[in-house]
Scaffold this motif. Sequence first.
Motif, PDB file in Angstrom:
ATOM      1  N   THR A  39       0.812  -1.018  -0.014  1.00 40.97           N
ATOM      2  CA  THR A  39       0.031   0.040   0.004  1.00 40.97           C
ATOM      3  C   THR A  39       0.910   1.303  -0.117  1.00 40.97           C
ATOM      4  N   GLN A  40       2.164   1.429   0.906  1.00 39.17           N
ATOM      5  CA  GLN A  40       2.702   2.393   0.855  1.00 39.17           C
ATOM      6  C   GLN A  40       3.334   3.047  -0.283  1.00 39.17           C
ATOM      7  N   THR A  41       3.149   4.407  -0.425  1.00 38.06           N
ATOM      8  CA  THR A  41       3.799   4.925  -1.947  1.00 38.06           C
ATOM      9  C   THR A  41       4.842   5.917  -1.445  1.00 38.06           C
ATOM     10  N   PRO A  44       2.319  10.519  -2.198  1.00 40.32           N
ATOM     11  CA  PRO A  44       0.776  10.425  -1.756  1.00 40.32           C
ATOM     12  C   PRO A  44      -0.268  10.516  -2.648  1.00 40.32           C
ATOM     13  N   ASN A  45       0.132  11.090  -3.972  1.00 43.66           N
ATOM     14  CA  ASN A  45      -0.866  11.322  -4.602  1.00 43.66           C
ATOM     15  C   ASN A  45      -0.932  10.103  -5.624  1.00 43.66           C
ATOM     16  N   LYS A  68      -7.740  -2.314  -0.570  1.00 43.85           N
ATOM     17  CA  LYS A  68      -7.957  -0.993  -0.507  1.00 43.85           C
ATOM     18  C   LYS A  68      -6.968  -0.177  -0.699  1.00 43.85           C
ATOM     19  N   ASP A  69      -6.994   0.927  -1.321  1.00 44.56           N
ATOM     20  CA  ASP A  69      -5.963   1.996  -1.608  1.00 44.56           C
ATOM     21  C   ASP A  69      -4.796   1.484  -2.699  1.00 44.56           C
ATOM     22  N   TYR A 110       0.650   5.521 -11.571  1.00 38.31           N
ATOM     23  CA  TYR A 110       0.739   4.421 -10.444  1.00 38.31           C
ATOM     24  C   TYR A 110       2.144   4.546  -9.715  1.00 38.31           C
ATOM     25  N   ASP A 111       2.446   4.286  -8.456  1.00 35.53           N
ATOM     26  CA  ASP A 111       3.821   4.048  -7.872  1.00 35.53           C
ATOM     27  C   ASP A 111       4.260   2.762  -8.211  1.00 35.53           C
TER      28      ASP A 111
END
Length: 192
Positions: A39-41, A44-45, A68-69, A110-111
Motif C-alpha cells: 500500500t505505501q507509496t 501520496p498522490n 483497498k488503496d 501509479y507508484d
Amino acid sequence: MSVKLNLIAAACENMGIGKNNDLPWKLKKEMQYFSRMTTQTSDPNKKNVVIMGRKTWDSVPAKFKPFKDRINFILSRQNLDLKDYENVQAFKSLDDIITHLEETSAKEGYDKVWVIGGSDIYKLSLESRSFHRLYLTEIKKNFDCDTFFPHFGDNLKLVDDPEVPAGVQKEGDIEYVFKVYENADFGQDGGR
Ligand SMILES: NC(=O)c1ccc[n+]([C@@H]2O[C@H](COP(=O)([O-])OP(=O)(O)OC[C@H]3O[C@@H](n4cnc5c(N)ncnc54)[C@H](OP(=O)(O)O)[C@@H]3O)[C@@H](O)[C@H]2O)c1
C-alpha cells in the motif's frame, strides 16, 4: 517508463504457499507487513498496483476485496464480471498488463507494481524481463500445501530494503524472516 515487477510472497520450508485456495497459516503480523508494503507509496498522490491470478482474487474474503488503496489487476483467460468493483480491472496476459502500465504511467501515475500471486502468476513474473525484486517471507516451518512458489534461478542477489524489518520475526510458535532478492539481470537489456 519501464515497469518494475516486485513479487511478494510468503512460503514455508517446502516452498508451499497455499492449501485449498487459502493460506495454510494465520500470521496476522505477516499479513500487516504485506498490506503495508503493497500500500505505501513514495508519492501520496499515487497508488500502487497489485497483480494477482483469478484464483487468488477468488480466495480473498469479500470484506477485504478489492485490496483497498491499491489498483487491483486480475489475470484470467475468462471474461470476468467485475462491474461491482472499483479500482479492479481484468487482463488476459501479463504482457497486456505491462503494456497497459507503460502506456498509462505518465497519465494515471501509479507508484509501485506488486505481483501478489499465486503460483502461475509468480512464475510468469519471474520469467519476465520486467522482474525486479522478490520480497519473500521465509517461514521456518513446514505446512501441508497444494500450491507452491515456483523455482527461482541463481541470478538473484540478496539486497537490503530499509522498509523491511530485519531479523527473525515470531508469531506464536512460528518463526519467519523477511528476505528481499533482486534480479541481477534486471535492466541489463534496458528493461522494458
Ligand atoms: N503465500 C502467499 O504468499 C500466497 C500469495 C497468493 C496466493 N496464495 C495462495 O495460492 C493459491 C492460489 O494460487 P494459484 O496458483 O492456485 O492460482 P492463481 O495463480 O492465483 O490463479 C490462477 C489463475 O490465473 C489465471 N491465469 C494463470 N495464468 C494465466 C495466463 N498466462 N494468462 C491469463 N490468465 C492466467 C487463470 O485464471 P482463469 O482460470 O480465470 O482463466 C488461472 O486459473 C491459494 O491457496 C492462495 O491462498 C498464497
